[in-house]
Design a protein around this motif. Structure first.
Motif, mmCIF file in Angstrom:
data_model
loop_
_atom_site.group_PDB
_atom_site.id
_atom_site.type_symbol
_atom_site.label_atom_id
_atom_site.label_comp_id
_atom_site.label_asym_id
_atom_site.label_seq_id
_atom_site.Cartn_x
_atom_site.Cartn_y
_atom_site.Cartn_z
ATOM 1 N N THR B 44 0.860 -1.116 0.012
ATOM 2 C CA THR B 44 -0.075 -0.117 -0.120
ATOM 3 C C THR B 44 0.872 1.155 -0.048
ATOM 4 O OG1 THR B 44 -1.478 -1.151 1.268
ATOM 5 C CG2 THR B 44 -1.969 1.117 1.241
ATOM 6 N N ILE B 45 0.425 2.233 -0.647
ATOM 7 C CA ILE B 45 1.395 3.571 -0.772
ATOM 8 C C ILE B 45 0.439 4.450 -0.449
ATOM 9 C CG2 ILE B 45 2.654 5.023 -2.340
ATOM 10 C CD1 ILE B 45 3.803 2.069 -1.907
ATOM 11 N N GLY B 46 0.862 5.338 0.543
ATOM 12 C CA GLY B 46 0.129 6.474 1.099
ATOM 13 C C GLY B 46 -1.248 5.723 1.783
ATOM 14 N N ALA B 47 -2.311 5.221 1.319
ATOM 15 C CA ALA B 47 -3.413 4.603 1.886
ATOM 16 C C ALA B 47 -4.479 4.158 1.061
ATOM 17 C CB ALA B 47 -3.931 5.507 3.053
ATOM 18 N N PHE B 63 -18.704 1.380 7.526
ATOM 19 C CA PHE B 63 -17.190 2.006 7.801
ATOM 20 C C PHE B 63 -16.699 2.468 6.669
ATOM 21 C CE2 PHE B 63 -17.540 -1.569 11.062
ATOM 22 C CZ PHE B 63 -16.983 -0.518 12.327
ATOM 23 N N GLU B 64 -16.004 3.538 6.869
ATOM 24 C CA GLU B 64 -15.123 4.369 5.732
ATOM 25 C C GLU B 64 -13.490 3.866 6.068
ATOM 26 O OE1 GLU B 64 -16.645 8.024 5.761
ATOM 27 O OE2 GLU B 64 -18.273 7.450 4.399
ATOM 28 N N ILE B 65 -13.047 2.659 5.536
ATOM 29 C CA ILE B 65 -11.941 2.269 6.151
ATOM 30 C C ILE B 65 -10.657 2.853 5.302
ATOM 31 C CG2 ILE B 65 -10.451 0.390 6.447
ATOM 32 C CD1 ILE B 65 -13.237 -1.190 6.335
ATOM 33 N N TRP B 66 -9.432 3.411 6.078
ATOM 34 C CA TRP B 66 -8.502 3.785 5.608
ATOM 35 C C TRP B 66 -7.229 2.952 5.945
ATOM 36 C CZ3 TRP B 66 -8.098 6.964 1.669
ATOM 37 C CH2 TRP B 66 -8.994 7.951 1.516
ATOM 38 N N ASP B 67 -6.614 2.130 4.825
ATOM 39 C CA ASP B 67 -5.596 1.127 5.363
ATOM 40 C C ASP B 67 -4.361 1.810 4.910
ATOM 41 O OD1 ASP B 67 -3.980 -1.097 5.302
ATOM 42 O OD2 ASP B 67 -4.912 -1.638 3.155
ATOM 43 N N THR B 68 -3.851 2.390 5.810
ATOM 44 C CA THR B 68 -2.614 3.203 5.582
ATOM 45 C C THR B 68 -1.094 2.243 5.308
ATOM 46 O OG1 THR B 68 -1.837 3.032 8.019
ATOM 47 C CG2 THR B 68 -3.390 4.640 7.243
ATOM 48 N N ALA B 69 -0.204 3.011 4.762
ATOM 49 C CA ALA B 69 1.175 2.370 4.402
ATOM 50 C C ALA B 69 1.978 2.225 5.624
ATOM 51 C CB ALA B 69 1.893 3.050 3.318
ATOM 52 N N GLY B 70 2.642 0.985 5.759
ATOM 53 C CA GLY B 70 3.290 0.776 6.954
ATOM 54 C C GLY B 70 4.808 1.151 7.119
ATOM 55 N N ARG B 73 8.736 5.804 7.318
ATOM 56 C CA ARG B 73 8.771 7.259 6.687
ATOM 57 C C ARG B 73 7.287 7.598 6.109
ATOM 58 N NH1 ARG B 73 13.060 6.513 1.922
ATOM 59 N NH2 ARG B 73 13.893 5.083 3.361
ATOM 60 N N TYR B 74 6.238 6.702 6.105
ATOM 61 C CA TYR B 74 5.029 7.159 5.654
ATOM 62 C C TYR B 74 4.218 7.772 7.003
ATOM 63 C CZ TYR B 74 5.102 5.556 1.058
ATOM 64 O OH TYR B 74 5.266 5.473 -0.197
ATOM 65 N N HIS B 75 5.088 7.496 8.101
ATOM 66 C CA HIS B 75 4.289 8.010 9.473
ATOM 67 C C HIS B 75 3.936 9.459 9.359
ATOM 68 C CE1 HIS B 75 4.929 7.272 14.117
ATOM 69 N NE2 HIS B 75 4.085 8.449 13.636
ATOM 70 N N SER B 76 4.979 10.266 8.845
ATOM 71 C CA SER B 76 4.275 11.624 8.565
ATOM 72 C C SER B 76 2.976 11.955 7.797
ATOM 73 C CB SER B 76 5.424 12.506 7.933
ATOM 74 O OG SER B 76 5.416 12.202 6.646
ATOM 75 N N LEU B 77 2.530 10.985 7.279
ATOM 76 C CA LEU B 77 1.208 11.080 6.405
ATOM 77 C C LEU B 77 0.159 10.662 7.267
ATOM 78 C CD1 LEU B 77 2.146 9.552 3.014
ATOM 79 C CD2 LEU B 77 1.903 11.903 3.318
ATOM 80 N N ALA B 78 0.171 10.018 8.360
ATOM 81 C CA ALA B 78 -0.571 9.172 9.234
ATOM 82 C C ALA B 78 -1.906 10.153 9.745
ATOM 83 C CB ALA B 78 0.111 8.409 10.349
#
Lengths: 413, 208
Positions: B44-47, B63-70, B73-78
């Protein structure tokens, strides 16, 4: 082990590249097992019937019958466009497109005519590239116009081989992440899903992670490098395209530790959306929809995960020749082409559905690029550069603040 | 936003999945939304976004589900994804101790930066791989209890407890009478007193 031969991936492509060379018809499985009917109202609408087929670069994709027809039209247009390129080659000389900038030691021709021919060639090339580079010419044209060939010429010819040799047997956080992602990179592509394909992709990504330890490896680059491999045919060429992309074509720090460059591009994009598509921007903002929710992936994967392969590569043709601003045009176009629908809907999920469906079925690159260049209006480079500078200050301050907040949190814990 | 359809109340709830790379966030979502499991899920890239509805008694939660990148460095997008979330599932891999450490960091961040009403579930995924377990269920359960999280071990591969996690979240959402306002934040109607819900058995939970 690997030698030059294993690294020349062209041979492996023969099995699936026939689609490009001989342009046969799309393979349409016609047995009941493979045909899936869409549920809902359009149950018996043959155009919406779901079929699996191989696209122009060998990806096994799922679409409807209309997509297959569009793809066949696109194939025909690629052939026509190829004839235009060959005709120009006949009149201007072979490889005319490789030297748009004339070197200073060609004293025979007068300075004025030199400049004129350079200018004419540059303009002709730009116009041609916007209409699409024939797949067979892409490796040559991309290496030249992007500056990758020039970059490679500044280092010894053995650079790539030595780099790869130096990485052998080494394990780093980057290589661990790369190994984790290899089987998860376009598994719908038979060559990328093979051991050979994954070994090639691994060498390109690992090699780059050693070239630039600040970037190392960032998820998203796996998709970019995979598509580069499919286009460039050799690992070394794919490697140099990746290098020029990260070091010269895109804004800096798109893929480094905090993705600050990516944050900057997202903010510039939001600003452009507000200016170029004010109604959409206002409507989405009222819904609480942040366009970065979808656009982040577009920019990090350079659309390779969202658009069909040939459409993505048409965007990349322009990206390598004209620079990163085309990404804004394309992203704006995707919103703009669905303006009426987007203004009607009220739920976040529907926004995403519309955008995903749109990008997924954009098999006609010209449909997208016509919007991007004819319906978006002017976007002066210096305005974007200024906006980037402005946003960079804000982004860096915010990221710094966040890091400090989180580290204080960890100390408290 | 609360709407009615056929007499049923439909509640939209933003849900975000957070956790280390390869913990199985996307697989959990795929199992819940499509009932499928694939060995190699595209990274997954971004989410990625999914939606799924669940009926609980006479009410429906969408449910509106956001599956985020793990990747770290993607932390800053969370924050973009957990902002205004009604629920979060923090996922770790029971065969990977580092992923549990990472999960704790996510919990900490959610508690400090997220909405205080967000329901947080801790999911120890890959529970089918008992031979290579590195994080004991007791340890995770104790951590969950200390931090007021709802905990379950799951397996996206065998489908164990996957729907249950979402179902429990849906129940808690409805019990909390939380509805999402159009600006993306949470509006709490008839705020209940802070309470422990169904403390027995394998689970414990508190509305944070």
């Amino acid at each position: 082990m690997f030698g030059i031969q294993t690294r020349d991936v062209a041979e492996d492509f023969n099995s699936w590249r026939r689609t490009l060379r001989n342009t046969p018809t799309v393979s349409m499985p016609m047995n009941n097992h493979n045909i899936m009917y869409n549920t809902g109202k359009s149950l018996f609408n043959v155009h919406l019937m779901s079929v699996k087929f191989e696209d122009l670069y060998g990806f096994m994709v799922e679409g409807n019958v209309d997509d297959v027809n569009v793809l066949n039209e696109v194939r025909e247009r690629i052939r026509e466009q190829g004839r235009v390129w060959w005709a120009l080659e006949a009149s201007k000389g072979a490889n005319w497109y490789l030297q748009p900038k004339i070197s200073s030691n060609e004293g025979v021709i007068s300075v004025t005519s030199l400049k004129l021919s350079v200018l004419t060639n540059t303009i002709t090339l730009r116009r041609l590239i916007r209409k699409g580079v024939p797949p067979v010419l892409r490796p040559k044209i991309w290496l030249s116009v992007s500056g990758a060939a020039k970059k490679r010429s500044t280092v010894p010819e053995t650079y790539y081989d030595e780099l790869i040799r130096a990485t052998e047997g080494k394990t780093t956080p980057a290589t661990r992440q790369i190994d984790h992602d290899l089987p998860r990179t376009f598994p719908c592509h038979p060559w990328l899903n093979s051991d050979k394909g994954q070994a090639s992709l691994r060498r390109v990504l690992v090699g780059y992670s050693f070239r630039d330890s600040e970037v190392g490896y960032c998820q998203g680059l796996n998709y970019v490098a995979a598509l580069l491999l499919l286009v460039m045919k050799t690992e070394e060429d794919a490697f140099w395209m990746l290098a020029v992309l990260l070091e010269n074509v895109l804004v800096s720090d798109c893929y480094t530790d905090t993705l600050s460059g990516c944050h900057v591009e997202q903010r510039v994009f939001k600003d452009l959306l507000a200016k170029k598509c004010p109604r959409i921007a206002a409507h989405l903002e009222a819904m609480g929809f942040d366009v970065s929710l979808v656009a982040t992936e577009w920019f990090l994967c350079l659309f390779s995960k969202s658009l069909p392969s040939e459409t993505t590569l048409r965007v990349w043709d322009i990206l390598f020749n004209e620079g990163a601003n085309v990404l804004f045009r394309v992203a704006l176009a995707i919103f703009k082409m669905r303006e009426d629908d987007l203004l009607r809907i009220q739920h976040i999920g529907d926004v995403i559905d519309i955008l995903q469906t749109t990008t997924h079925h954009l098999y006609d690159p010209d449909e997208l690029l016509t919007f991007a260049f004819d319906k978006i209006g002017s976007m002066p480079t210096n305005t974007i550069t200024k906006e980037r500078k402005k946003q960079e200050t804000v982004v860096l301050a915010e990221l710094d603040q966040r890091t400090r907040r989180l580290s204080s949190l960890k100390m408290d814990g | 936003m609360a709407a009615t359809a056929g007499g049923n109340k439909i509640r939209n709830a933003k849900l975000v999945l957070l956790g280390d790379v390869g913990a199985g966030k996307s697989s959990l979502v795929l199992r819940f939304v499509k009932g499928q499991f694939v060995e190699f899920q595209e990274s997954t890239i971004g989410a990625a976004f999914f939606s799924q509805t669940l009926a609980v008694n006479d009410e429906t939660v969408k449910f509106e589900i956001w599956d985020t990148a793990g990747q770290e460095r993607y932390h800053s997008l969370a924050p973009m994804y957990y902002r205004g979330a009604a629920a979060a599932i923090v996922v770790y891999d029971i065969t990977n101790a580092a992923s549990f450490t990472r999960a704790k960091k996510w919990v900490q961040e959610l508690q400090a930066q997220g909405n205080s009403n967000t329901i947080v579930a801790l999911a120890g995924n890959k529970a089918d791989l008992l031979d290579t377990r590195q994080v004991s269920a007791d340890e995770a359960k104790a951590y969950a209890q200390e931090n007021g999280l709802f905990f379950m071990e799951t397996s996206a591969k065998t489908a164990t407890n996957v729907n249950d996690v979402f179902y429990e979240i849906a129940k808690k959402l409805l019990q909390g009478q939380q509805v999402q306002n159009p600006q993306g934040g949470m509006v709490l109607n008839q705020r209940p007193p802070e309470r422990m819900v169904r403390g027995g058995g394998e689970e414990c939970c508190r509305i944070l």
